[in-house]
Design a protein around this motif. Structure first.
Motif, PDB file in Angstrom:
ATOM      1  N   THR A   1     119.501  -4.686 -25.736  1.00 22.46           N
ATOM      2  CA  THR A   1     118.890  -5.963 -25.395  1.00 22.46           C
ATOM      3  C   THR A   1     117.715  -5.741 -24.469  1.00 22.46           C
ATOM      4  O   THR A   1     117.813  -4.987 -23.509  1.00 22.46           O
ATOM      5  CB  THR A   1     119.920  -6.874 -24.692  1.00 22.46           C
ATOM      6  OG1 THR A   1     121.061  -7.003 -25.538  1.00 22.46           O
ATOM      7  CG2 THR A   1     119.324  -8.244 -24.405  1.00 22.46           C
TER       8      THR A   1
ATOM      9  N   ALA B   1     113.354 -11.656 -22.280  1.00 22.15           N
ATOM     10  CA  ALA B   1     112.636 -12.161 -23.455  1.00 22.15           C
ATOM     11  C   ALA B   1     111.493 -13.037 -22.974  1.00 22.15           C
ATOM     12  O   ALA B   1     111.675 -13.890 -22.107  1.00 22.15           O
ATOM     13  CB  ALA B   1     113.581 -12.952 -24.350  1.00 22.15           C
TER      14      ALA B   1
ATOM     15  N   THR C   1     109.372 -16.034 -23.328  1.00 17.96           N
ATOM     16  CA  THR C   1     109.480 -17.321 -24.012  1.00 17.96           C
ATOM     17  C   THR C   1     108.107 -17.967 -24.104  1.00 17.96           C
ATOM     18  O   THR C   1     107.438 -18.182 -23.094  1.00 17.96           O
ATOM     19  CB  THR C   1     110.448 -18.262 -23.282  1.00 17.96           C
ATOM     20  OG1 THR C   1     111.750 -17.653 -23.234  1.00 17.96           O
ATOM     21  CG2 THR C   1     110.557 -19.596 -24.020  1.00 17.96           C
TER      22      THR C   1
ATOM     23  N   GLU D   1     112.570 -17.370 -35.667  1.00 14.72           N
ATOM     24  CA  GLU D   1     113.619 -16.477 -36.150  1.00 14.72           C
ATOM     25  C   GLU D   1     113.052 -15.100 -36.511  1.00 14.72           C
ATOM     26  O   GLU D   1     113.592 -14.054 -36.120  1.00 14.72           O
ATOM     27  CB  GLU D   1     114.281 -17.119 -37.372  1.00 14.72           C
ATOM     28  CG  GLU D   1     115.282 -16.257 -38.117  1.00 14.72           C
ATOM     29  CD  GLU D   1     115.680 -16.876 -39.443  1.00 14.72           C
ATOM     30  OE1 GLU D   1     115.833 -16.122 -40.427  1.00 14.72           O
ATOM     31  OE2 GLU D   1     115.822 -18.119 -39.514  1.00 14.72           O
TER      32      GLU D   1
ATOM     33  N   LYS E   1     111.711 -13.179 -33.308  1.00 15.29           N
ATOM     34  CA  LYS E   1     112.788 -12.573 -32.519  1.00 15.29           C
ATOM     35  C   LYS E   1     113.323 -11.328 -33.211  1.00 15.29           C
ATOM     36  O   LYS E   1     113.595 -10.311 -32.564  1.00 15.29           O
ATOM     37  CB  LYS E   1     113.915 -13.590 -32.297  1.00 15.29           C
ATOM     38  CG  LYS E   1     113.594 -14.637 -31.258  1.00 15.29           C
ATOM     39  CD  LYS E   1     114.820 -15.373 -30.758  1.00 15.29           C
ATOM     40  CE  LYS E   1     115.328 -16.361 -31.739  1.00 15.29           C
ATOM     41  NZ  LYS E   1     116.352 -17.254 -31.149  1.00 15.29           N
ATOM     42  N   GLU E   2     113.450 -11.418 -34.525  1.00 13.38           N
ATOM     43  CA  GLU E   2     113.957 -10.281 -35.299  1.00 13.38           C
ATOM     44  C   GLU E   2     112.995  -9.095 -35.254  1.00 13.38           C
ATOM     45  O   GLU E   2     113.391  -7.961 -34.981  1.00 13.38           O
ATOM     46  CB  GLU E   2     114.168 -10.730 -36.750  1.00 13.38           C
ATOM     47  CG  GLU E   2     114.620  -9.632 -37.701  1.00 13.38           C
ATOM     48  CD  GLU E   2     114.655 -10.119 -39.141  1.00 13.38           C
ATOM     49  OE1 GLU E   2     114.111  -9.410 -40.012  1.00 13.38           O
ATOM     50  OE2 GLU E   2     115.201 -11.216 -39.384  1.00 13.38           O
TER      51      GLU E   2
ATOM     52  N   SER F   1     110.634  -8.477 -33.090  1.00 10.86           N
ATOM     53  CA  SER F   1     110.357  -7.971 -31.738  1.00 10.86           C
ATOM     54  C   SER F   1     111.597  -7.417 -31.052  1.00 10.86           C
ATOM     55  O   SER F   1     111.537  -7.007 -29.892  1.00 10.86           O
ATOM     56  CB  SER F   1     109.768  -9.093 -30.875  1.00 10.86           C
ATOM     57  OG  SER F   1     110.746 -10.084 -30.591  1.00 10.86           O
TER      58      SER F   1
ATOM     59  N   GLY G   1     114.085  -9.115 -30.086  1.00  9.56           N
ATOM     60  CA  GLY G   1     114.479 -10.057 -29.050  1.00  9.56           C
ATOM     61  C   GLY G   1     113.520 -10.152 -27.884  1.00  9.56           C
ATOM     62  O   GLY G   1     113.776 -10.893 -26.925  1.00  9.56           O
ATOM     63  N   GLU G   2     112.395  -9.456 -27.957  1.00  8.95           N
ATOM     64  CA  GLU G   2     111.448  -9.491 -26.837  1.00  8.95           C
ATOM     65  C   GLU G   2     110.641 -10.788 -26.792  1.00  8.95           C
ATOM     66  O   GLU G   2     110.162 -11.181 -25.733  1.00  8.95           O
ATOM     67  CB  GLU G   2     110.487  -8.300 -26.918  1.00  8.95           C
ATOM     68  CG  GLU G   2     111.151  -6.958 -26.644  1.00  8.95           C
ATOM     69  CD  GLU G   2     110.156  -5.812 -26.677  1.00  8.95           C
ATOM     70  OE1 GLU G   2     108.951  -6.078 -26.880  1.00  8.95           O
ATOM     71  OE2 GLU G   2     110.580  -4.660 -26.507  1.00  8.95           O
TER      72      GLU G   2
ATOM     73  N   ASP H   1     110.487 -14.931 -27.857  1.00  6.25           N
ATOM     74  CA  ASP H   1     111.251 -16.119 -28.217  1.00  6.25           C
ATOM     75  C   ASP H   1     110.307 -17.314 -28.127  1.00  6.25           C
ATOM     76  O   ASP H   1     109.431 -17.359 -27.261  1.00  6.25           O
ATOM     77  CB  ASP H   1     112.429 -16.288 -27.252  1.00  6.25           C
ATOM     78  CG  ASP H   1     113.317 -17.461 -27.637  1.00  6.25           C
ATOM     79  OD1 ASP H   1     113.485 -17.700 -28.847  1.00  6.25           O
ATOM     80  OD2 ASP H   1     113.846 -18.128 -26.730  1.00  6.25           O
TER      81      ASP H   1
END
Length: 341
Positions: free
Chosen positions: A22, A26, A28, A50, A53-54, A56, A58-59, A61
């Motif tokens: 993780t 992230a 945002t 979606e 996020k995939e 990156s 999760g980096e 959002d």
């Protein structure tokens, strides 16, 4: 004791592994769009988030704000905020950007397009590239083109079969070009934000409006407050995902490529579901009690001729060379026949 220590060690190892997978945090980012959270605009924005996020890990959002919440419902102001870096992303339509970039009205010139092939020839060809250059000059990087669609006319007074049927009707419109179009047809245009339109139709402040079936009329439940619809395909409106040039320039080439890829995939999805909803939309609207009048080719030509003055006026405003670029792309798509306007 040994078992307890084993369980504890396993839990610590699992936690450490999760932390390694993780990102420390992230980032945002904020995305604003015009319509509510039931539309294909929203679905396209959700797909973009979606995929981002995939891709990156999760980096990255995205927090999505429908109904132009960040601009107090002012759908025109969103692009201006992105242009000066006060907002990260926008999903908006070309016609809503015209106060900032008048050239964007070229997409929506009345009866420029005959079908989706003509549309795709511009958004995926040299005209689309040129519009992206123009938008970049205004601080917005266009990442991908989606679809609002062909705009159809609805009202609560009577069926619209000829230009004369629009005379005197109070019609809600989205932007300046449509004011001129409605004036040419003898209607009484009222420019207002989309967030105000449903109640205005419900209360009879305006008699009608014009919007695409799949992207707006069905998901925004316009059929609950309008009785008549004429699919006259008089104007087309693309949407796009735009990002602040300032934010874009802060990313390295790898991240830029990742963000653009996510946007392109998301807008391909958004365009597909919008066209699917539009294809089945007429029957759906009939089931919901709307009276549908489908004009003949001759009747469409009468509307085309009646709106020619608006076409010519806005062709001059956006620039004859730019209009010619679009007309040539449409002509090539149609096998050499230039638009009648």
């Amino acid at each position: 004791m040994k078992f307890s220590r084993l369980v504890a060690a396993t839990a610590i190892a699992t936690t450490l592994a999760a932390l390694q997978l993780t990102p420390a945090f992230a980032e945002t980012l904020r995305l604003s769009h015009n319509t509510n959270d039931t539309t294909t605009w929203q679905k396209g924005a959700e797909k973009f988030n979606e995929l981002l996020k995939e891709k990156s890990g999760g980096e990255l959002d995205i927090r999505i704000f429908p109904n132009a919440q960040l601009t107090g419902g002012d759908q025109m102001k969103q692009a201006e905020m992105v242009g000066r870096g006060a907002l990260d992303f926008v999903v908006t339509s070309a016609i809503n950007v015209t106060p900032l970039v008048p050239e964007m009205a070229v997409f929506s010139l009345p009866y420029l397009y005959g079908d989706y092939d003509d549309v795709d020839a511009t958004t995926a060809g040299a005209p689309g590239d040129r519009m992206e250059e123009i938008m970049a000059e205004n601080g917005i990087v266009v990442l991908a083109w989606g679809e609002n669609g062909f705009r159809e006319v609805t009202n609560n007074v009577h069926p619209i079969k000829t230009p004369d049927d629009l005379k005197g009707l109070k019609m809600r419109v989205a932007g300046p070009m449509y004011i001129d179009v409605m004036n040419a047809l003898g209607a009484n245009p009222q420019q207002m934000q989309w967030t105000e339109t449903f109640s205005a139709l419900q209360q009879g402040v305006v008699d009608g409006q014009e919007n695409p079936i799949g992207a707006v009329i069905i998901p925004q439940r316009v059929y609950e407050v309008q009785k008549y619809i004429t699919p006259w395909h008089y104007s087309y409106d693309p949407i796009f995902v735009g990002v602040s040039q300032k934010l874009w320039d802060s990313w390295d080439a790898e991240r830029q490529e990742m963000v653009r890829a996510a946007a392109e995939e998301a807008m391909t999805y958004q365009k597909e579901i919008t066209r699917e909803d539009t294809a089945s939309g007429i029957e759906f609207l009939k089931e919901k009690g709307m009276e549908v009048y489908e004009p003949s080719a001759e009747e469409i030509d009468a509307f085309r001729q009646a709106t020619k003055s608006a076409y010519d006026t806005w062709a001059q405003k956006v620039g004859p060379d730019l209009v010619a670029l679009f007309e040539d792309a449409v002509a090539e798509s149609a096998g050499g026949a230039k638009p009648a306007n």
